[in-house]
Write a protein that holds these residues in place. Sequence first.
Motif, mmCIF file in Angstrom:
data_model
loop_
_atom_site.group_PDB
_atom_site.id
_atom_site.type_symbol
_atom_site.label_atom_id
_atom_site.label_comp_id
_atom_site.label_asym_id
_atom_site.label_seq_id
_atom_site.Cartn_x
_atom_site.Cartn_y
_atom_site.Cartn_z
ATOM 1 N N VAL A 264 0.867 -1.179 0.000
ATOM 2 C CA VAL A 264 0.000 0.000 0.000
ATOM 3 C C VAL A 264 0.901 1.224 0.000
ATOM 4 O O VAL A 264 1.702 1.410 0.917
ATOM 5 C CB VAL A 264 -0.935 0.008 1.223
ATOM 6 N N VAL A 265 0.794 2.048 -1.028
ATOM 7 C CA VAL A 265 1.634 3.239 -1.166
ATOM 8 C C VAL A 265 0.827 4.454 -0.724
ATOM 9 O O VAL A 265 -0.169 4.813 -1.366
ATOM 10 C CB VAL A 265 2.122 3.418 -2.611
ATOM 11 N N VAL A 266 1.234 5.075 0.394
ATOM 12 C CA VAL A 266 0.546 6.251 0.922
ATOM 13 C C VAL A 266 1.430 7.477 0.707
ATOM 14 O O VAL A 266 2.499 7.399 0.105
ATOM 15 C CB VAL A 266 0.188 6.054 2.411
ATOM 16 N N GLU A 267 0.980 8.629 1.220
ATOM 17 C CA GLU A 267 1.651 9.867 0.836
ATOM 18 C C GLU A 267 2.501 10.501 1.927
ATOM 19 O O GLU A 267 3.145 11.515 1.673
ATOM 20 C CB GLU A 267 0.607 10.872 0.331
ATOM 21 N N GLY A 268 2.537 9.958 3.143
ATOM 22 C CA GLY A 268 3.318 10.622 4.175
ATOM 23 C C GLY A 268 3.677 9.710 5.328
ATOM 24 O O GLY A 268 3.154 8.598 5.464
ATOM 25 N N TYR A 269 4.578 10.189 6.184
ATOM 26 C CA TYR A 269 5.037 9.405 7.326
ATOM 27 C C TYR A 269 3.891 9.048 8.272
ATOM 28 O O TYR A 269 3.781 7.907 8.730
ATOM 29 C CB TYR A 269 6.115 10.181 8.090
#
Length: 623
Positions: A264-269
Amino acid sequence: MAGRIRQSDIEEVKARTNIADIVGDYVSLKTGGIGALKGLCPFHDEKSPSFYVRPGVGRYHCFGCGEGGDVYEFLLKMDHVTFTDAVERLASRIGYQLHYEEGGGGPSESGGNRARLLAANSAAEEFFRDRLSAPDAEPGRRFLGERGFDSAAAAHFGVGFAPKSWDELTKHLRGKGYTQEELLAAGLVSQGDRGVYDRFRGRLVWPIRDVTGQTIGFGARRLLDDDKGPKYLNTPETAVYKKAQVLYGLDLAKRDISRQDQVVVVEGYTDVMACHLAGITTAVATCGTSFGVDHIKVIRRVMGDDSSQGSVIFTFDPDAAGQKAATRAFGEEQRFSAQTYVAVGPDGLDPCDLRLMKGDDAVRRMIDARKPMFEFMIRQVVERFDLDSVEGRTAALRAGAPIVATIRDPASQNGYTRELARLSGADLQDAIRAVRAAQRSSGGGSSGGRPGDGRDSGPGAGPGAASETQRRLPQADLADPTQRTERESLMVLLQLPAEVGRERAARAVQVPFVNATHAVVRDAIASQLATLEQPGWVDRILAEVPQAYASTVNALAVSALPQEGDAGPYARSIVDGLIDRDLLREKAELTSRLGRTDDPELRRQISLAMVAIETERRRLRGE
């Protein structure tokens, strides 16, 4: 001046290190035959695994690009470290004390030394983590708490705090023996008119780790109103930190990515933290850059996605920036063998906000409700037009057709053509014509596969992608039973010498070989028979052959054996087959000589020789 590591220590560290453990930090490995593991090659782009590792021999080889070697060579090529760095890293991993010669120096401590940069980053991480509990770190703790992260979550992800100080970190690390040059090289400090100063000040800090878990850099979030810097500040490019090749959270996610065939590729830490805490332990994020080709290569190696069963799920904000990110990701979609999806939270909430407002289960439902990437992109395009007008519907159809035209699977393309017609309000036949026109204009068509598919270069493959030197050597014709037997015999002699045994091996290397390349390897084995049962067997054979033949030896030492079960009987049967073939050749030659002579004494000698051959053949068959 650093001393040279003792050769005996170099050999001992290699002997104690399981090469599969080291390679497994970078590549998802699966069973590839007796004592062999396989995965996608980390040195070239491929979609079918041709990269083999044989722990028992301590070597790896790619049958696609020809790269191969031992555990030291893997680290040298993978991480671009020096040989000394590689030995020191493995020694540290297994807790082995190295000894140095030529003056008794210690480990290399030059400013550009990778090990020193990693050590400096590790020390900085410890400093930041300790400071998170300090009074002046209250803004950082408040930031975490407001987003639903407690102290245990912060500790799990290594989150820390950089004090609002000019050079507190600098002084701390200088006190631990790190030079100013090393701190600059690691990106921990910056150079200004007033000298060096801490790069991260008054910020919440996340350690960014490579796939092996080593801290290579940091991402820092602005907290204070008087901080005029960017919202997020990352480590600059260094010898160990390449942002285009790094995914935050991959060190924590890699095992579950491999097991679940999902990322799953998300956008932030904070999105990564929220997903992991909600049970989506396959979440990762890019670090200060957009998702690109190098990230795809990293993910594919970890997933080992040699089939179409895996899932790559992107989460995007529904705003303009999120749509732009989706478009970039879609542009690279066909580099994956896995199926790609998009997950968008309700009301446009990102995973962190969604977890905070609606709980862990909402994050899981968001991922479960993912839509195929193609469907998402078609909707994104079509919804830009006024579908209440004929002109709008026509424009939507024309805009969506090139997306459908890129789908390589004919059945999927037919299905999405119907979906495009439905979403745009167009006639199905018009949609079919639009898609076909888009295919013609792009020069493409449904090929049933994905662009860039590599050849399936398994361990029995020919020299197709090997080095130019390798291609010039006489290659084995595996359709020829004799050459195939030669090759398999060399494989077991290199991989299973103890199972073959010295006596049987000594007889095998007397056999004349048809293939000239095989004969060179056979001669090298013959020259080292006295050491057959000693450690480092393959290394000694490699030292014997001319350099041009090293890749051949490495490939033979790593190739998967086709027989499952007990390797010993298989190894002996292969060598016995080689010997038996040679005995038949000798018998045929004697039979021919017998028919050409009338000399009684010579006929008696030939007959005795033929009896001896038959006796040896029966012994080979266990009769």
